[in-house]
Enzyme design. Structure first.
Site: not given
Ligand code: MG
Length: 178
Positions: A9, A11, A139
């Site tokens: 991922d 961000d 996250d």
């Molecule tokens: Mg993220």
């Protein structure tokens, strides 16, 4: 032949989305409270800041230049290089916002901060469960979509997901996943 395919991922794993938001928030609304990353309890900014600020938050995230201006997360560039060295096949997998410039800016960010090859190989999609891979490092605590994912979710540790059960990972950790 490759060993494992890793999706990663963008961000808050590679790009410091939270820092970019805070810089814009303080500049636009200097009198408002800022919630430091260490105090964040939820993945979504609107949940931590409150729905009353939703449109201001959304406006910042959708503003042109927001993604392009993000800094790399601490240790991310070195960590990404180490991951590629270990696994060879590593793909950025990220969900762009629903606007015309977000995908472009994410592509340019990867080209500028990682490499053009990584930008060409990156996967921009809304539903990560549709992508086949061995691992997804992300996250976001719960990743849902149309399919049951074939990848194993490795939670990239941030203050708002620290309590979530599962395999956690941060840059600098051992790269041998199981
Ligand atoms: Mg993220």
């Amino acid at each position: 032949m490759y060993d494992k395919l890793i999706l990663i991922d963008m961000d808050m794993v590679i790009a410091d989305f939270n820092d970019g938001f805070h810089r814009a928030w303080v500049e636009k609304f200097p009198d408002r409270e800022v919630i430091p990353l260490s105090k964040r309890k939820d993945f979504y900014l609107t949940k931590d800041y409150g729905n009353v600020f939703k449109s201001d938050i959304v406006n910042i995230l959708h503003s042109e230049g927001f993604f392009l201006g993000l800094s790399p997360l601490n240790g991310a560039l070195e960590g990404f290089a180490a991951l590629k060295k270990r696994y060879k096949e590593v793909r950025i997998c990220t969900t762009p916002l629903r606007n015309a410039h977000s995908s472009y800016e994410k592509w340019m960010w990867v080209a500028n901060n990682l490499s053009e090859e990584d930008a060409s190989n990156m996967i921009l999609c809304r539903d990560k469960t549709l992508i086949m891979a061995d691992y997804l490092i992300d996250d976001k605590p719960n990743i849902e979509g149309l399919k049951t994912p074939v990848w194993k979710h490795i939670i990239f540790t941030q203050p708002y997901n620290i309590e979530i059960e599962g395999t956690h990972f941060q840059w600098g950790d051992n790269l041998e996943f199981d």
